[in-house]
Design a protein around this motif. Structure first.
Motif, PDB file in Angstrom:
ATOM      1  N   GLN A 132       0.824  -1.209   0.000  1.00 18.02           N
ATOM      2  CA  GLN A 132       0.000   0.000   0.000  1.00 18.02           C
ATOM      3  C   GLN A 132       0.859   1.260   0.000  1.00 18.02           C
ATOM      4  O   GLN A 132       0.581   2.216  -0.726  1.00 18.02           O
ATOM      5  N   ALA A 133       1.909   1.264   0.798  1.00 18.85           N
ATOM      6  CA  ALA A 133       2.769   2.449   0.902  1.00 18.85           C
ATOM      7  C   ALA A 133       3.504   2.716  -0.417  1.00 18.85           C
ATOM      8  O   ALA A 133       3.635   3.872  -0.831  1.00 18.85           O
ATOM      9  N   VAL A 134       3.965   1.687  -1.079  1.00 15.60           N
ATOM     10  CA  VAL A 134       4.647   1.865  -2.368  1.00 15.60           C
ATOM     11  C   VAL A 134       3.663   2.390  -3.411  1.00 15.60           C
ATOM     12  O   VAL A 134       3.984   3.304  -4.175  1.00 15.60           O
ATOM     13  N   ALA A 135       2.457   1.843  -3.437  1.00 17.30           N
ATOM     14  CA  ALA A 135       1.446   2.323  -4.390  1.00 17.30           C
ATOM     15  C   ALA A 135       1.111   3.793  -4.120  1.00 17.30           C
ATOM     16  O   ALA A 135       1.026   4.596  -5.049  1.00 17.30           O
ATOM     17  N   ARG A 136       0.966   4.159  -2.856  1.00 15.98           N
ATOM     18  CA  ARG A 136       0.691   5.567  -2.513  1.00 15.98           C
ATOM     19  C   ARG A 136       1.845   6.472  -2.899  1.00 15.98           C
ATOM     20  O   ARG A 136       1.642   7.591  -3.369  1.00 15.98           O
ATOM     21  N   ALA A 137       3.061   5.999  -2.676  1.00 17.47           N
ATOM     22  CA  ALA A 137       4.235   6.801  -3.040  1.00 17.47           C
ATOM     23  C   ALA A 137       4.300   7.020  -4.548  1.00 17.47           C
ATOM     24  O   ALA A 137       4.678   8.101  -5.014  1.00 17.47           O
ATOM     25  N   ALA A 138       3.898   6.023  -5.320  1.00 15.58           N
ATOM     26  CA  ALA A 138       3.913   6.158  -6.790  1.00 15.58           C
ATOM     27  C   ALA A 138       2.915   7.206  -7.262  1.00 15.58           C
ATOM     28  O   ALA A 138       3.241   8.039  -8.108  1.00 15.58           O
ATOM     29  N   VAL A 139       1.689   7.207  -6.705  1.00 17.59           N
ATOM     30  CA  VAL A 139       0.718   8.196  -7.149  1.00 17.59           C
ATOM     31  C   VAL A 139       1.072   9.588  -6.631  1.00 17.59           C
ATOM     32  O   VAL A 139       0.724  10.588  -7.238  1.00 17.59           O
ATOM     33  N   ALA A 140       1.795   9.653  -5.536  1.00 23.85           N
ATOM     34  CA  ALA A 140       2.245  10.951  -5.031  1.00 23.85           C
ATOM     35  C   ALA A 140       3.389  11.507  -5.875  1.00 23.85           C
ATOM     36  O   ALA A 140       3.605  12.713  -5.916  1.00 23.85           O
ATOM     37  N   SER A 141       4.108  10.618  -6.562  1.00 26.44           N
ATOM     38  CA  SER A 141       5.294  11.037  -7.306  1.00 26.44           C
ATOM     39  C   SER A 141       5.056  11.237  -8.797  1.00 26.44           C
ATOM     40  O   SER A 141       5.392  12.270  -9.340  1.00 26.44           O
ATOM     41  N   PHE A 142       4.508  10.228  -9.484  1.00 25.20           N
ATOM     42  CA  PHE A 142       4.466  10.332 -10.942  1.00 25.20           C
ATOM     43  C   PHE A 142       3.318   9.628 -11.635  1.00 25.20           C
ATOM     44  O   PHE A 142       2.991   9.954 -12.765  1.00 25.20           O
ATOM     45  N   ALA A 143       2.695   8.655 -11.021  1.00 29.42           N
ATOM     46  CA  ALA A 143       1.622   7.913 -11.692  1.00 29.42           C
ATOM     47  C   ALA A 143       0.270   8.468 -11.257  1.00 29.42           C
ATOM     48  O   ALA A 143       0.130   8.986 -10.154  1.00 29.42           O
ATOM     49  N   ASP A 144      -0.724   8.363 -12.117  1.00 28.92           N
ATOM     50  CA  ASP A 144      -2.066   8.790 -11.739  1.00 28.92           C
ATOM     51  C   ASP A 144      -2.819   7.660 -11.048  1.00 28.92           C
ATOM     52  O   ASP A 144      -3.643   7.907 -10.191  1.00 28.92           O
ATOM     53  N   TYR A 145      -2.534   6.443 -11.474  1.00 29.85           N
ATOM     54  CA  TYR A 145      -3.035   5.318 -10.712  1.00 29.85           C
ATOM     55  C   TYR A 145      -2.104   4.129 -10.876  1.00 29.85           C
ATOM     56  O   TYR A 145      -1.320   4.043 -11.820  1.00 29.85           O
ATOM     57  N   VAL A 146      -2.168   3.251  -9.862  1.00 29.38           N
ATOM     58  CA  VAL A 146      -1.227   2.134  -9.747  1.00 29.38           C
ATOM     59  C   VAL A 146      -1.994   0.867  -9.421  1.00 29.38           C
ATOM     60  O   VAL A 146      -2.913   0.888  -8.601  1.00 29.38           O
ATOM     61  N   LEU A 147      -1.600  -0.214 -10.072  1.00 29.14           N
ATOM     62  CA  LEU A 147      -2.108  -1.551  -9.760  1.00 29.14           C
ATOM     63  C   LEU A 147      -0.916  -2.378  -9.298  1.00 29.14           C
ATOM     64  O   LEU A 147       0.104  -2.442  -9.994  1.00 29.14           O
TER      65      LEU A 147
END
Length: 188
Positions: A60-75
């Motif tokens: 969960q933390a990695v997915a949140r970090a990705a949307v906070a940084s560069f992706a609009d959504y993450v699976l």
């Protein structure tokens, strides 16, 4: 939006002060900014893996970090004990859309799907980059009609799926997506 920083340089003859050479340099500021965002994401993810011991919390933390940084959504899909991929985390940049998006995403696509990027990455063991997504690609990649409708609704324009592996063993996949007119996922 400033995308480039340009500087002009002039060389002059020391005797006459006449211009002998004139040249310019341009730096793509967006590329630098994008690289900095990706580096920040990797640093946050690395810190999370070093501190957190609960696998679900890490995901969960990695997915949140990705949307906070560069992706609009993450699976984020992980290999289960039964040998099948399972959806472990779904995150959306827009907090108001996060919960409905998480409910709508559904399961991992069939891994024998010929075009779907998660299935293709998992089978091939390598990342799949789709820099420009159009209607034809969506129709070919959709696992079913509901999946096609979700992709259209989100306005997905680019994605990258990477395989998470260690010591020669695949553990899961991470898919980063961008919709609409923003630069693609592989753009700076």
């Amino acid at each position: 939006v400033l995308t480039e920083y340009c500087e002009w340089h002039v060389e002059r003859d020391p005797q006459t002060n006449a211009v002998t050479r004139w040249f310019g340099t341009c730096t793509d500021v967006d590329a630098i900014r994008g690289a900095a965002e990706r580096d920040a994401f990797l640093a946050r993810a690395d810190a999370l893996f070093g501190v957190e011991l609960d696998a679900d919390a890490i995901v969960q933390a990695v997915a949140r970090a990705a949307v906070a940084s560069f992706a609009d959504y993450v699976l984020f899909d992980l290999l289960g004990e039964d040998g099948n991929l399972r959806r472990a985390a779904v995150e959306h940049r827009d907090a108001s859309r996060r919960e409905p998006f998480q409910r709508s995403v559904g399961d991992v696509p069939p891994l024998d799907h010929p075009v779907h990027p998660i299935a293709a990455a998992w089978r091939g063991g390598e990342g799949v980059l789709v820099p420009r997504i159009d209607a034809t690609w969506m129709e070919q990649a959709a696992a079913d009609g509901a999946h096609l409708a979700r992709m259209r609704e989100e306005g997905i324009s680019s994605l990258i799926t990477v395989v998470i592996s260690a010591r020669g063993r695949k553990h899961g996949t991470l898919t980063f997506c961008r919709p609409g007119p923003r630069p693609g996922i592989c753009s700076p």
